[in-house]
Design an enzyme around this catalytic site. Structure first.
Site, mmCIF file in Angstrom:
data_model
loop_
_atom_site.group_PDB
_atom_site.id
_atom_site.type_symbol
_atom_site.label_atom_id
_atom_site.label_comp_id
_atom_site.label_asym_id
_atom_site.label_seq_id
_atom_site.Cartn_x
_atom_site.Cartn_y
_atom_site.Cartn_z
ATOM 1 N N GLU A 135 35.535 51.793 41.014
ATOM 2 C CA GLU A 135 34.933 50.475 41.184
ATOM 3 C C GLU A 135 33.805 50.339 40.159
ATOM 4 O OE1 GLU A 135 33.571 49.585 45.108
ATOM 5 O OE2 GLU A 135 35.583 49.264 45.889
ATOM 6 N N ASP A 184 23.831 44.226 47.602
ATOM 7 C CA ASP A 184 23.373 45.443 46.941
ATOM 8 C C ASP A 184 21.962 45.808 47.374
ATOM 9 O OD1 ASP A 184 25.709 45.690 45.347
ATOM 10 O OD2 ASP A 184 24.962 44.079 44.064
ATOM 11 N N TYR A 194 37.883 46.492 51.874
ATOM 12 C CA TYR A 194 36.659 47.282 51.850
ATOM 13 C C TYR A 194 35.880 46.976 53.127
ATOM 14 C CZ TYR A 194 32.268 49.068 49.667
ATOM 15 O OH TYR A 194 31.111 49.753 49.356
#
Length: 267
Positions: free
Chosen positions: A49, A60, A175
Protein backbone atom coordinates in the site's frame (compact mmCIF):
# COMPACT_ATOMS: atom_id res chain seq x y z
CA UNK A 1 -6.70 -13.02 -13.10
CA UNK A 2 -5.83 -9.65 -11.53
CA UNK A 3 -2.70 -9.47 -9.38
CA UNK A 4 -4.54 -8.90 -6.08
CA UNK A 5 -6.92 -11.79 -6.72
CA UNK A 6 -3.96 -13.98 -7.70
CA UNK A 7 -2.18 -13.23 -4.43
CA UNK A 8 -5.18 -14.06 -2.24
CA UNK A 9 -5.94 -17.21 -4.24
CA UNK A 10 -2.35 -18.44 -3.86
CA UNK A 11 -2.20 -17.67 -0.16
CA UNK A 12 -5.55 -19.34 0.47
CA UNK A 13 -4.26 -22.53 -1.13
CA UNK A 14 -1.24 -22.31 1.19
CA UNK A 15 -3.42 -21.51 4.23
CA UNK A 16 -1.59 -18.23 4.71
CA UNK A 17 -2.64 -14.62 5.16
CA UNK A 18 -1.49 -11.64 3.13
CA UNK A 19 1.01 -9.21 4.61
CA UNK A 20 0.22 -5.68 3.41
CA UNK A 21 2.65 -2.96 4.55
CA UNK A 22 2.09 0.76 3.98
CA UNK A 23 4.53 3.59 3.38
CA UNK A 24 3.97 7.17 2.25
CA UNK A 25 5.18 7.98 -1.26
CA UNK A 26 7.87 10.65 -1.27
CA UNK A 27 8.90 10.15 2.35
CA UNK A 28 11.64 10.81 3.37
CA UNK A 29 12.52 11.84 -0.20
CA UNK A 30 10.99 11.00 -3.59
CA UNK A 31 14.16 9.23 -4.69
CA UNK A 32 13.91 6.79 -1.76
CA UNK A 33 10.38 5.50 -2.28
CA UNK A 34 10.95 2.82 -4.92
CA UNK A 35 13.85 1.35 -2.97
CA UNK A 36 11.71 1.22 0.16
CA UNK A 37 8.95 -0.53 -1.80
CA UNK A 38 11.41 -3.20 -2.91
CA UNK A 39 12.61 -3.52 0.69
CA UNK A 40 9.04 -4.25 1.78
CA UNK A 41 8.77 -7.02 -0.81
CA UNK A 42 12.12 -8.44 0.29
CA UNK A 43 10.70 -8.63 3.80
CA UNK A 44 7.70 -10.68 2.71
CA UNK A 45 5.10 -8.15 1.58
CA UNK A 46 2.38 -9.73 -0.55
CA UNK A 47 0.78 -6.41 -1.48
CA UNK A 48 2.21 -2.89 -1.05
CA UNK A 49 0.00 0.00 0.00
CA UNK A 50 1.49 3.29 -1.14
CA UNK A 51 0.13 6.43 0.48
CA UNK A 52 -0.53 9.44 -1.73
CA UNK A 53 0.49 12.49 0.35
CA UNK A 54 -2.34 14.88 1.10
CA UNK A 55 -2.51 18.12 3.07
CA UNK A 56 -5.80 17.55 4.91
CA UNK A 57 -6.00 13.94 6.10
CA UNK A 58 -8.91 12.44 8.04
CA UNK A 59 -7.90 8.95 9.14
CA UNK A 60 -4.14 9.34 9.37
CA UNK A 61 -2.57 9.71 12.79
CA UNK A 62 0.36 12.04 13.57
CA UNK A 63 3.06 9.68 12.27
CA UNK A 64 1.56 9.41 8.79
CA UNK A 65 0.49 13.06 8.80
CA UNK A 66 4.10 14.09 9.29
CA UNK A 67 5.19 11.71 6.52
CA UNK A 68 2.74 13.41 4.15
CA UNK A 69 4.06 16.81 5.19
CA UNK A 70 7.63 15.73 4.43
CA UNK A 71 6.59 14.39 1.02
CA UNK A 72 4.58 17.50 0.19
CA UNK A 73 7.56 19.65 1.14
CA UNK A 74 9.36 17.91 -1.74
CA UNK A 75 6.48 18.76 -4.06
CA UNK A 76 5.25 15.17 -4.44
CA UNK A 77 2.01 15.00 -6.44
CA UNK A 78 -0.29 12.21 -7.58
CA UNK A 79 1.48 12.26 -10.94
CA UNK A 80 4.82 11.74 -9.18
CA UNK A 81 3.39 8.82 -7.23
CA UNK A 82 2.28 7.14 -10.45
CA UNK A 83 5.80 7.57 -11.80
CA UNK A 84 7.15 5.85 -8.69
CA UNK A 85 4.87 2.88 -9.33
CA UNK A 86 5.99 2.78 -12.95
CA UNK A 87 9.61 2.73 -11.78
CA UNK A 88 8.83 -0.04 -9.26
CA UNK A 89 7.34 -2.12 -12.07
CA UNK A 90 10.66 -2.13 -13.95
CA UNK A 91 11.93 -4.68 -11.40
CA UNK A 92 8.74 -6.15 -9.97
CA UNK A 93 5.94 -7.18 -12.29
CA UNK A 94 4.10 -9.35 -9.76
CA UNK A 95 3.60 -7.63 -6.39
CA UNK A 96 0.26 -5.75 -6.34
CA UNK A 97 0.39 -2.04 -5.52
CA UNK A 98 -2.57 -0.24 -3.94
CA UNK A 99 -2.72 3.55 -3.79
CA UNK A 100 -4.22 4.84 -0.55
CA UNK A 101 -5.23 8.46 -0.37
CA UNK A 102 -7.98 11.03 -0.59
CA UNK A 103 -10.48 12.06 -3.21
CA UNK A 104 -9.27 15.58 -3.97
CA UNK A 105 -6.17 14.71 -6.06
CA UNK A 106 -8.17 12.13 -8.03
CA UNK A 107 -11.01 14.59 -8.58
CA UNK A 108 -8.52 17.21 -9.75
CA UNK A 109 -6.96 14.84 -12.27
CA UNK A 110 -10.33 13.46 -13.39
CA UNK A 111 -11.56 9.90 -12.94
CA UNK A 112 -10.91 8.72 -16.48
CA UNK A 113 -7.49 10.32 -16.77
CA UNK A 114 -6.45 9.01 -13.36
CA UNK A 115 -7.71 5.45 -13.92
CA UNK A 116 -6.00 5.20 -17.30
CA UNK A 117 -2.73 6.60 -15.97
CA UNK A 118 -2.81 4.40 -12.86
CA UNK A 119 -3.48 1.27 -14.88
CA UNK A 120 -0.69 2.06 -17.32
CA UNK A 121 1.72 2.72 -14.43
CA UNK A 122 1.00 -0.70 -12.90
CA UNK A 123 -1.34 0.17 -10.04
CA UNK A 124 -3.71 -2.63 -9.00
CA UNK A 125 -6.09 -1.03 -6.51
CA UNK A 126 -7.19 2.34 -5.19
CA UNK A 127 -8.43 3.12 -1.68
CA UNK A 128 -9.97 6.58 -1.40
CA UNK A 129 -10.41 7.21 2.32
CA UNK A 130 -12.95 10.03 2.20
CA UNK A 131 -15.21 8.83 -0.62
CA UNK A 132 -18.25 7.12 0.95
CA UNK A 133 -19.48 4.00 -0.85
CA UNK A 134 -22.91 5.47 -1.51
CA UNK A 135 -21.21 8.17 -3.61
CA UNK A 136 -18.51 5.98 -5.13
CA UNK A 137 -20.21 4.41 -8.16
CA UNK A 138 -18.74 6.77 -10.75
CA UNK A 139 -15.16 6.31 -9.57
CA UNK A 140 -15.55 2.59 -8.85
CA UNK A 141 -16.99 1.90 -12.28
CA UNK A 142 -14.21 3.87 -13.95
CA UNK A 143 -11.53 2.05 -11.97
CA UNK A 144 -13.00 -1.35 -12.81
CA UNK A 145 -13.18 -0.42 -16.49
CA UNK A 146 -9.40 -0.01 -16.40
CA UNK A 147 -8.75 -3.21 -14.45
CA UNK A 148 -8.28 -1.53 -11.07
CA UNK A 149 -9.81 -2.73 -7.81
CA UNK A 150 -11.77 -0.17 -5.74
CA UNK A 151 -10.93 -0.88 -2.09
CA UNK A 152 -13.00 0.43 0.81
CA UNK A 153 -12.59 0.97 4.52
CA UNK A 154 -14.99 -0.51 7.07
CA UNK A 155 -14.97 0.51 10.72
CA UNK A 156 -16.37 -0.88 13.99
CA UNK A 157 -19.17 1.66 13.63
CA UNK A 158 -20.06 0.91 9.98
CA UNK A 159 -23.79 0.06 9.77
CA UNK A 160 -25.01 -2.92 7.78
CA UNK A 161 -26.60 -0.75 5.09
CA UNK A 162 -23.22 0.80 4.33
CA UNK A 163 -21.52 -2.60 4.32
CA UNK A 164 -24.06 -3.57 1.66
CA UNK A 165 -23.03 -0.51 -0.37
CA UNK A 166 -19.38 -1.51 -0.06
CA UNK A 167 -20.25 -5.02 -1.23
CA UNK A 168 -21.72 -3.51 -4.42
CA UNK A 169 -18.61 -1.61 -5.41
CA UNK A 170 -15.55 -3.19 -3.77
CA UNK A 171 -13.06 -5.49 -5.41
CA UNK A 172 -9.71 -7.00 -4.38
CA UNK A 173 -10.17 -6.87 -0.61
CA UNK A 174 -11.81 -4.80 2.10
CA UNK A 175 -9.80 -2.92 4.72
CA UNK A 176 -11.28 -3.26 8.22
CA UNK A 177 -10.20 -0.53 10.63
CA UNK A 178 -9.69 -2.40 13.89
CA UNK A 179 -10.43 0.48 16.25
CA UNK A 180 -12.12 3.84 16.62
CA UNK A 181 -9.64 6.62 15.97
CA UNK A 182 -6.72 7.30 13.65
CA UNK A 183 -3.75 5.27 12.47
CA UNK A 184 -1.21 4.39 15.13
CA UNK A 185 -3.67 4.94 17.98
CA UNK A 186 -5.04 2.83 20.82
CA UNK A 187 -4.67 -0.86 21.60
CA UNK A 188 -5.96 -3.74 19.52
CA UNK A 189 -8.94 -5.65 20.95
CA UNK A 190 -8.67 -8.99 19.17
CA UNK A 191 -11.91 -10.44 20.55
CA UNK A 192 -13.87 -7.44 19.35
CA UNK A 193 -12.24 -7.58 15.90
CA UNK A 194 -12.92 -11.31 15.61
CA UNK A 195 -16.59 -10.80 16.43
CA UNK A 196 -16.93 -8.03 13.86
CA UNK A 197 -15.16 -10.02 11.14
CA UNK A 198 -17.49 -12.96 11.70
CA UNK A 199 -20.42 -10.61 11.17
CA UNK A 200 -18.90 -9.01 8.06
CA UNK A 201 -18.18 -12.36 6.43
CA UNK A 202 -21.92 -12.94 6.32
CA UNK A 203 -22.20 -9.87 4.08
CA UNK A 204 -18.97 -9.86 2.07
CA UNK A 205 -17.32 -12.39 -0.20
CA UNK A 206 -14.02 -10.52 -0.54
CA UNK A 207 -10.95 -11.11 1.64
CA UNK A 208 -10.85 -8.86 4.70
CA UNK A 209 -7.66 -7.17 5.81
CA UNK A 210 -7.23 -5.66 9.26
CA UNK A 211 -5.21 -2.53 9.93
CA UNK A 212 -4.72 0.19 12.59
CA UNK A 213 -3.11 -0.83 15.88
CA UNK A 214 -0.77 -3.54 14.50
CA UNK A 215 2.72 -2.62 15.62
CA UNK A 216 4.74 -5.81 16.09
CA UNK A 217 5.00 -9.51 15.30
CA UNK A 218 2.77 -10.51 18.22
CA UNK A 219 -0.14 -8.29 17.22
CA UNK A 220 0.30 -9.33 13.57
CA UNK A 221 0.16 -12.98 14.59
CA UNK A 222 -3.01 -12.42 16.58
CA UNK A 223 -4.69 -10.74 13.62
CA UNK A 224 -3.49 -13.43 11.22
CA UNK A 225 -5.48 -15.98 13.19
CA UNK A 226 -8.75 -14.23 12.37
CA UNK A 227 -8.27 -12.14 9.20
CA UNK A 228 -7.31 -12.73 5.58
CA UNK A 229 -4.57 -10.11 5.66
CA UNK A 230 -2.55 -8.03 8.09
CA UNK A 231 -2.01 -4.35 7.26
CA UNK A 232 0.80 -2.40 8.93
CA UNK A 233 1.41 1.30 8.39
CA UNK A 234 2.38 3.68 11.19
CA UNK A 235 5.03 1.36 12.64
CA UNK A 236 6.83 1.27 9.28
CA UNK A 237 6.45 4.98 8.61
CA UNK A 238 7.96 5.60 12.03
CA UNK A 239 11.05 3.63 10.98
CA UNK A 240 11.32 5.80 7.88
CA UNK A 241 11.00 8.94 9.99
CA UNK A 242 13.75 7.82 12.34
CA UNK A 243 16.18 6.33 9.80
CA UNK A 244 15.38 8.00 6.47
CA UNK A 245 16.49 6.18 3.33
CA UNK A 246 18.58 3.90 5.56
CA UNK A 247 15.32 2.45 6.85
CA UNK A 248 15.21 -0.06 3.99
CA UNK A 249 17.24 -2.70 5.82
CA UNK A 250 15.20 -2.21 8.99
CA UNK A 251 11.89 -2.50 7.10
CA UNK A 252 12.98 -5.76 5.52
CA UNK A 253 14.13 -7.22 8.85
CA UNK A 254 10.99 -6.11 10.68
CA UNK A 255 8.65 -7.56 8.05
CA UNK A 256 10.52 -10.86 8.05
CA UNK A 257 9.78 -11.16 11.77
CA UNK A 258 6.15 -10.32 11.13
CA UNK A 259 5.91 -12.77 8.23
CA UNK A 260 7.38 -15.55 10.35
CA UNK A 261 4.93 -14.85 13.16
CA UNK A 262 1.99 -14.79 10.76
CA UNK A 263 3.01 -18.10 9.20
CA UNK A 264 3.18 -19.64 12.68
CA UNK A 265 -0.32 -18.39 13.53
CA UNK A 266 -2.14 -21.24 11.80
CA UNK A 267 0.30 -24.03 12.60
Amino acid sequence: MARIQTVFSRLKSQQKQALIPYITAGDPHPAATVGLMHALVAGGADIVELGVPFSDPMADGPVIQKASERALAHGVSLTNVLEMVRDFRRRDAETPVVLMGYANPVEAMGYEVFAKAASEAGVDGVLTVDLPPEEAAALSDTLKAHGLDPIFLLAPTTPDWRVAEVAKHAAGYVYYVSLKGVTGAATLDIDSVASKLAHLRGQLSLPIGVGFGIRDAASAQAVARIADSVIIGSRLVQEVEEHGADAAVRLTAFLREVRSAMDAARQ
